[in-house]
Design a protein around this motif. Structure first.
Motif, PDB file in Angstrom:
ATOM      1  N   ASP A   1       0.143  10.754  -0.489  1.00  0.00           N
ATOM      2  CA  ASP A   1       1.038  11.073  -2.096  1.00  0.00           C
ATOM      3  C   ASP A   1       1.282   9.414  -2.343  1.00  0.00           C
ATOM      4  OD1 ASP A   1       3.077  11.966  -3.889  1.00  0.00           O
ATOM      5  OD2 ASP A   1       4.670  11.388  -2.834  1.00  0.00           O
ATOM      6  N   LEU A   2       1.119   8.360  -2.021  1.00  0.00           N
ATOM      7  CA  LEU A   2       1.068   6.680  -1.762  1.00  0.00           C
ATOM      8  C   LEU A   2       0.834   6.234  -2.101  1.00  0.00           C
ATOM      9  CD1 LEU A   2       4.328   5.643   0.489  1.00  0.00           C
ATOM     10  CD2 LEU A   2       4.332   6.441  -1.623  1.00  0.00           C
ATOM     11  N   ALA A   3      -1.336   6.798  -1.868  1.00  0.00           N
ATOM     12  CA  ALA A   3      -2.408   6.111  -2.280  1.00  0.00           C
ATOM     13  C   ALA A   3      -2.839   4.822  -3.521  1.00  0.00           C
ATOM     14  CB  ALA A   3      -3.364   6.738  -2.044  1.00  0.00           C
ATOM     15  N   ILE A   4      -2.574   5.498  -4.410  1.00  0.00           N
ATOM     16  CA  ILE A   4      -2.490   5.209  -6.228  1.00  0.00           C
ATOM     17  C   ILE A   4      -1.438   3.918  -5.409  1.00  0.00           C
ATOM     18  CG2 ILE A   4       0.590   5.904  -6.495  1.00  0.00           C
ATOM     19  CD1 ILE A   4      -2.674   5.610  -8.536  1.00  0.00           C
ATOM     20  N   LEU A   5       0.054   3.359  -4.853  1.00  0.00           N
ATOM     21  CA  LEU A   5      -0.356   1.346  -5.178  1.00  0.00           C
ATOM     22  C   LEU A   5      -1.217   0.938  -4.263  1.00  0.00           C
ATOM     23  CD1 LEU A   5       3.660   2.486  -2.451  1.00  0.00           C
ATOM     24  CD2 LEU A   5       3.198   2.285  -5.086  1.00  0.00           C
ATOM     25  N   GLY A   6      -1.534   1.414  -3.406  1.00  0.00           N
ATOM     26  CA  GLY A   6      -3.316   0.354  -3.115  1.00  0.00           C
ATOM     27  C   GLY A   6      -4.312   0.509  -3.537  1.00  0.00           C
ATOM     28  N   ALA A   7      -4.189   1.551  -4.885  1.00  0.00           N
ATOM     29  CA  ALA A   7      -5.481   1.716  -5.589  1.00  0.00           C
ATOM     30  C   ALA A   7      -5.845  -0.189  -6.884  1.00  0.00           C
ATOM     31  CB  ALA A   7      -5.074   2.413  -7.062  1.00  0.00           C
ATOM     32  N   PRO A   8      -7.245   0.248  -7.472  1.00  0.00           N
ATOM     33  CA  PRO A   8      -7.234  -1.156  -7.740  1.00  0.00           C
ATOM     34  C   PRO A   8      -6.232  -0.994  -8.621  1.00  0.00           C
ATOM     35  CG  PRO A   8      -9.713   0.030  -7.775  1.00  0.00           C
ATOM     36  CD  PRO A   8      -8.097   0.780  -7.137  1.00  0.00           C
ATOM     37  N   PRO A   9      -5.926  -2.939  -8.910  1.00  0.00           N
ATOM     38  CA  PRO A   9      -5.384  -3.406  -9.648  1.00  0.00           C
ATOM     39  C   PRO A   9      -5.752  -2.306 -11.164  1.00  0.00           C
ATOM     40  CG  PRO A   9      -6.081  -4.812  -9.017  1.00  0.00           C
ATOM     41  CD  PRO A   9      -6.687  -3.923  -8.888  1.00  0.00           C
ATOM     42  N   ASP A  10      -6.024  -2.165 -11.578  1.00  0.00           N
ATOM     43  CA  ASP A  10      -5.902  -1.609 -13.379  1.00  0.00           C
ATOM     44  C   ASP A  10      -5.161  -0.256 -13.035  1.00  0.00           C
ATOM     45  OD1 ASP A  10      -7.263  -3.816 -14.535  1.00  0.00           O
ATOM     46  OD2 ASP A  10      -9.135  -2.571 -15.113  1.00  0.00           O
TER      47      ASP A  10
ATOM     48  N   HIS B   1       5.125  -1.572   7.813  1.00  0.00           N
ATOM     49  CA  HIS B   1       4.143  -1.100   6.869  1.00  0.00           C
ATOM     50  C   HIS B   1       4.240  -0.242   5.960  1.00  0.00           C
ATOM     51  CE1 HIS B   1       2.044  -2.337  10.828  1.00  0.00           C
ATOM     52  NE2 HIS B   1       2.741  -1.604  11.204  1.00  0.00           N
ATOM     53  N   ILE B   2       3.694  -0.586   5.431  1.00  0.00           N
ATOM     54  CA  ILE B   2       4.279   1.183   3.454  1.00  0.00           C
ATOM     55  C   ILE B   2       3.001   2.412   4.436  1.00  0.00           C
ATOM     56  CG2 ILE B   2       3.666   1.183   1.069  1.00  0.00           C
ATOM     57  CD1 ILE B   2       2.808  -1.711   1.126  1.00  0.00           C
ATOM     58  N   PHE B   3       1.799   2.074   5.184  1.00  0.00           N
ATOM     59  CA  PHE B   3       1.439   3.601   5.232  1.00  0.00           C
ATOM     60  C   PHE B   3       1.853   3.924   6.495  1.00  0.00           C
ATOM     61  CE2 PHE B   3      -1.047   1.856   1.170  1.00  0.00           C
ATOM     62  CZ  PHE B   3      -0.818   3.195   0.868  1.00  0.00           C
TER      63      PHE B   3
ATOM     64  N   ARG C   1      -3.796   2.513   6.219  1.00  0.00           N
ATOM     65  CA  ARG C   1      -3.607   1.271   6.106  1.00  0.00           C
ATOM     66  C   ARG C   1      -4.825  -0.330   6.707  1.00  0.00           C
ATOM     67  NH1 ARG C   1       0.737   1.443  12.058  1.00  0.00           N
ATOM     68  NH2 ARG C   1       2.013   2.205  10.829  1.00  0.00           N
ATOM     69  N   HIS C   2      -5.579   0.636   6.990  1.00  0.00           N
ATOM     70  CA  HIS C   2      -6.953  -0.280   6.434  1.00  0.00           C
ATOM     71  C   HIS C   2      -6.985   0.055   5.186  1.00  0.00           C
ATOM     72  CE1 HIS C   2     -10.704  -1.562   8.116  1.00  0.00           C
ATOM     73  NE2 HIS C   2     -11.407  -1.322   6.886  1.00  0.00           N
ATOM     74  N   ARG C   3      -7.297   0.822   4.267  1.00  0.00           N
ATOM     75  CA  ARG C   3      -8.095   1.044   3.696  1.00  0.00           C
ATOM     76  C   ARG C   3      -6.820   0.435   1.793  1.00  0.00           C
ATOM     77  NH1 ARG C   3     -10.450   7.328   1.494  1.00  0.00           N
ATOM     78  NH2 ARG C   3     -11.051   6.596  -0.920  1.00  0.00           N
ATOM     79  N   PHE C   4      -6.126   0.986   2.012  1.00  0.00           N
ATOM     80  CA  PHE C   4      -4.838   0.400   0.874  1.00  0.00           C
ATOM     81  C   PHE C   4      -3.765  -0.516   1.645  1.00  0.00           C
ATOM     82  CE2 PHE C   4      -6.117   5.368   0.688  1.00  0.00           C
ATOM     83  CZ  PHE C   4      -6.777   4.930  -0.420  1.00  0.00           C
ATOM     84  N   GLU C   5      -3.607  -0.579   2.455  1.00  0.00           N
ATOM     85  CA  GLU C   5      -2.308  -1.942   2.574  1.00  0.00           C
ATOM     86  C   GLU C   5      -1.992  -3.003   1.564  1.00  0.00           C
ATOM     87  OE1 GLU C   5       1.263  -1.833   4.425  1.00  0.00           O
ATOM     88  OE2 GLU C   5       0.338  -0.451   4.449  1.00  0.00           O
ATOM     89  N   ALA C   6      -3.260  -4.021   2.590  1.00  0.00           N
ATOM     90  CA  ALA C   6      -3.216  -5.135   1.721  1.00  0.00           C
ATOM     91  C   ALA C   6      -2.847  -4.988   0.479  1.00  0.00           C
ATOM     92  CB  ALA C   6      -4.858  -5.817   2.472  1.00  0.00           C
TER      93      ALA C   6
END
Length: 209
Positions: free
Chosen positions: A135-144, A181-183, A189-194
């Motif tokens: 549900d929160l994956a969008i937070l770690g999407a590319p900037p655009d 941690h957000i995730f 975390r590995h894929r989207f946190e940073a």
């Protein structure tokens, strides 16, 4: 019917979410005013659920939670998650056992805070963690993509005056950033946190609040 996974979890032959129910829910997600909490959000989560299907103990229950979690959405209301969970309970009654239905509704309700539900079953906790992270994956999407998401949410809250929006949105984002941690899961975390932390910090700066 998914012939590969249709009955993989041993919960009887009837699918939790069948085509008529998908059509009924899709109509809700197509309602006017849904700029982010729309069918596209559900479809994006279903894609992620497909990617992580092998990690899910009960993928059909997670799929049901995905379909229902934003079924009721009114940006002026404070009880969307509870009402969405109640709709799931009503629509899924008789399709599965009460314990499993309880897991689905608990996952839906948990999207209000994104804290893990208190399940005794480790498999259920794991499924809920993956569901909430999807549900929160969008937070770690590319900037655009993240910026487009932020703009879509702003449109959903078009009735909120700009100073109030800036303060409220900033508080939400700061709340997530303050978490250790957000995730919930190592995979997300590995894929989207940073990237999520970079996106949100940039958004907070732009909000100026």
């Amino acid at each position: 019917m998914d012939l590969v996974h249709g009955n993989s979890s041993g919960h009887g032959n009837e699918a939790l979410i069948d085509e008529p129910l998908k059509n009924e829910l899709s109509a809700l997600y197509r309602a006017e005013g849904r700029h982010y909490h729309s069918l596209a959000h559900i479809e994006a989560m279903l894609v992620l659920a497909g990617h992580y299907r092998a990690s899910l103990h009960d993928p059909e229950a997670v799929e049901a939670a995905i379909w229902f979690h934003d079924a009721i959405y009114d940006s002026r209301a404070k009880d969307n998650e509870a009402r969405s969970a109640a709709l799931a309970e009503k629509k899924l009654a008789g399709r599965t056992d009460e314990q499993r239905l309880g897991r689905v509704t608990a996952m839906i309700s948990a999207t209000a805070t994104h804290e893990l539900p208190q399940f005794d079953d480790e498999n259920a906790v794991r499924d809920a963690a993956l569901f909430l992270d999807m549900d929160l994956a969008i937070l770690g999407a590319p900037p655009d993509a993240f910026d487009a998401y932020e703009q879509a949410v702003r449109r959903e809250y078009g009735w909120v005056e700009e100073p109030m929006w800036r303060a409220g949105r900033s508080a939400v984002l700061k709340g997530f950033l303050a978490r250790p941690h957000i995730f919930h899961t190592e995979e997300f975390r590995h894929r989207f946190e940073a990237q999520a932390r970079q996106n949100m910090a940039r958004s907070i700066e732009a909000l100026g609040a």
